[in-house]
Design a protein around this motif. Sequence first.
Motif, PDB file in Angstrom:
ATOM      1  N   GLU A  59     -12.741  -7.601   1.235  1.00 28.79           N
ATOM      2  CA  GLU A  59     -11.970  -7.764   2.467  1.00 28.79           C
ATOM      3  C   GLU A  59     -12.116  -6.565   3.411  1.00 28.79           C
ATOM      4  O   GLU A  59     -11.391  -6.473   4.408  1.00 28.79           O
ATOM      5  N   LYS A 108      -8.516  -0.606   5.251  1.00 33.48           N
ATOM      6  CA  LYS A 108      -7.201  -1.253   5.309  1.00 33.48           C
ATOM      7  C   LYS A 108      -6.568  -1.427   3.940  1.00 33.48           C
ATOM      8  O   LYS A 108      -5.363  -1.470   3.800  1.00 33.48           O
ATOM      9  N   ASP A 109      -7.395  -1.572   2.920  1.00 32.30           N
ATOM     10  CA  ASP A 109      -6.838  -1.848   1.587  1.00 32.30           C
ATOM     11  C   ASP A 109      -7.476  -0.905   0.567  1.00 32.30           C
ATOM     12  O   ASP A 109      -8.582  -0.404   0.777  1.00 32.30           O
ATOM     13  N   LYS A 131       0.839  -1.198   0.000  1.00 36.80           N
ATOM     14  CA  LYS A 131       0.000   0.000   0.000  1.00 36.80           C
ATOM     15  C   LYS A 131       0.872   1.246   0.000  1.00 36.80           C
ATOM     16  O   LYS A 131       2.088   1.154   0.141  1.00 36.80           O
ATOM     17  N   ASP A 160      -3.721 -11.675  12.013  1.00 40.91           N
ATOM     18  CA  ASP A 160      -3.869 -11.467  10.579  1.00 40.91           C
ATOM     19  C   ASP A 160      -2.502 -11.208   9.963  1.00 40.91           C
ATOM     20  O   ASP A 160      -1.670 -10.518  10.562  1.00 40.91           O
ATOM     21  N   VAL A 177      -5.335 -13.437   5.427  1.00 44.08           N
ATOM     22  CA  VAL A 177      -4.085 -13.034   4.769  1.00 44.08           C
ATOM     23  C   VAL A 177      -4.473 -12.181   3.561  1.00 44.08           C
ATOM     24  O   VAL A 177      -5.178 -12.654   2.673  1.00 44.08           O
ATOM     25  N   ASP A 178      -4.053 -10.913   3.540  1.00 50.97           N
ATOM     26  CA  ASP A 178      -4.386 -10.091   2.374  1.00 50.97           C
ATOM     27  C   ASP A 178      -3.249 -10.170   1.354  1.00 50.97           C
ATOM     28  O   ASP A 178      -2.284 -10.916   1.531  1.00 50.97           O
ATOM     29  N   SER A 179      -3.360  -9.388   0.264  1.00 50.44           N
ATOM     30  CA  SER A 179      -2.374  -9.512  -0.807  1.00 50.44           C
ATOM     31  C   SER A 179      -0.967  -9.137  -0.328  1.00 50.44           C
ATOM     32  O   SER A 179       0.017  -9.748  -0.743  1.00 50.44           O
ATOM     33  N   SER A 180      -0.876  -8.167   0.557  1.00 45.57           N
ATOM     34  CA  SER A 180       0.443  -7.799   1.100  1.00 45.57           C
ATOM     35  C   SER A 180       1.002  -8.945   1.947  1.00 45.57           C
ATOM     36  O   SER A 180       2.199  -9.224   1.931  1.00 45.57           O
ATOM     37  N   GLY A 181       0.105  -9.592   2.694  1.00 47.82           N
ATOM     38  CA  GLY A 181       0.514 -10.734   3.521  1.00 47.82           C
ATOM     39  C   GLY A 181       1.009 -11.890   2.662  1.00 47.82           C
ATOM     40  O   GLY A 181       1.955 -12.593   3.035  1.00 47.82           O
ATOM     41  N   ASP A 199      -0.956  -9.201   7.232  1.00 52.88           N
ATOM     42  CA  ASP A 199      -1.228  -8.133   6.273  1.00 52.88           C
ATOM     43  C   ASP A 199      -0.062  -7.152   6.256  1.00 52.88           C
ATOM     44  O   ASP A 199       1.007  -7.427   6.801  1.00 52.88           O
ATOM     45  N   ILE A 200      -0.278  -5.991   5.648  1.00 51.23           N
ATOM     46  CA  ILE A 200       0.799  -5.015   5.453  1.00 51.23           C
ATOM     47  C   ILE A 200       1.456  -4.607   6.790  1.00 51.23           C
ATOM     48  O   ILE A 200       2.644  -4.304   6.832  1.00 51.23           O
TER      49      ILE A 200
END
Lengths: 266, 106
Positions: free
Chosen positions: A204, A251-252, A83, B20, B53-57, B22-23
């Motif tokens: 998400e 968050k995203d 990000k 989580d 888990v997001d894309s950064s994760g 994530d970033i």
Amino acid sequence: MFKNKISDKNKRVNPEMDITLAREMKQARNIQMKLLNATKPEIGNADISGVSIPARLIGGDYFDFQTLPNGKLRIIIGDVMGKGIPAAMLMILTRGAFRSSLEFKATPSETLEVMNRSMYNDLKTLGSFVTLLCADWDPDTNALTYSSAGHNLPIIVNKKSKERELVKQSGVMIGGLADSRYIDQTITLSHQDMVFFYTDGIIEAQDQHGNLFRLPRLVELLKTLHHFKTNEIEYSIKEEIDSFTNGIMQKDDITMLILKVNENDK
Amino acid sequence: MLEFEKIKTQRLLFVKCKGDLDIECEEIVHEELIPAMIHEKNVRVDFSNVHFVDSSGMGLLISLVKTLKDKDINITIQNINDDILEVFDLLQIPQIIGSDVLLLES
């Protein structure tokens, strides 16, 4: 138990630096918003709309439309891992690769292969990845050909507010493997079908209890919004996400791109 | 927020993660998790208590696995929930990190 918690890395900087950074961030945001929100193409009877809302001042989501010499509309939507400023820099790299790929007169899958080849070394060096969905819509035949590099497939809702099934497809993210191959799938759209392309920031989005917005909620929402204009759908979805998250920080990055075919042909 | 607990056995380092991915985990992965694993021969990561888990994760996870593999360290990940596996499948993560890394229930 679980003692290794993230530590606070915030460091103080001097006020002049703060002002300079804030100014440059604002300029970077303006550049990105102008690049993302370029003039929407007018093609066929389609109603087209797209918006990107970064989680921070600037973001790593990307979308673009281009009218091809053969009269088709090429659509691309993507999500750079990460990000803020680093993701925004890679988003510009992605945009450049996409615009350059148009010279190759390639199909969506070939476009992803060209983009992967041109970006792979940079992304490998930087340890980053980009998910992309590339699609061509032919206004004469209503064929929508799409290919995915690890990106969510679009959601299609017909005029009876039913979701249309797409052939499941997956592909390695751009930057994942040097010689990734992708495949094209084609679906013929019907009058007043709505095609909704999106990034994972929508499904998400989290509420105060950590619950996710999730795909089924989005699909149900799109079914109820189908009869609206694309910019109204866009607005309603933003409202619904805001209502769901209820003040919790986004968050995203959130990006959506909506295509309604033969909108004026009632 | 991600937390982890290390359990050292004779055969491997067992790392139980919670939270989580994530970033916000950038620092904990690169400054704490990888250094904690880098001198081992076998590492098993447990994802029972990782729910998102997001894309950064995903990027962090790929970075972690590649870093360890470059050092010839065997790493496996177990107890991955269905939501996360669905995203792994979409992104073709097994192709990138090696299908032997993910321990899937048959």
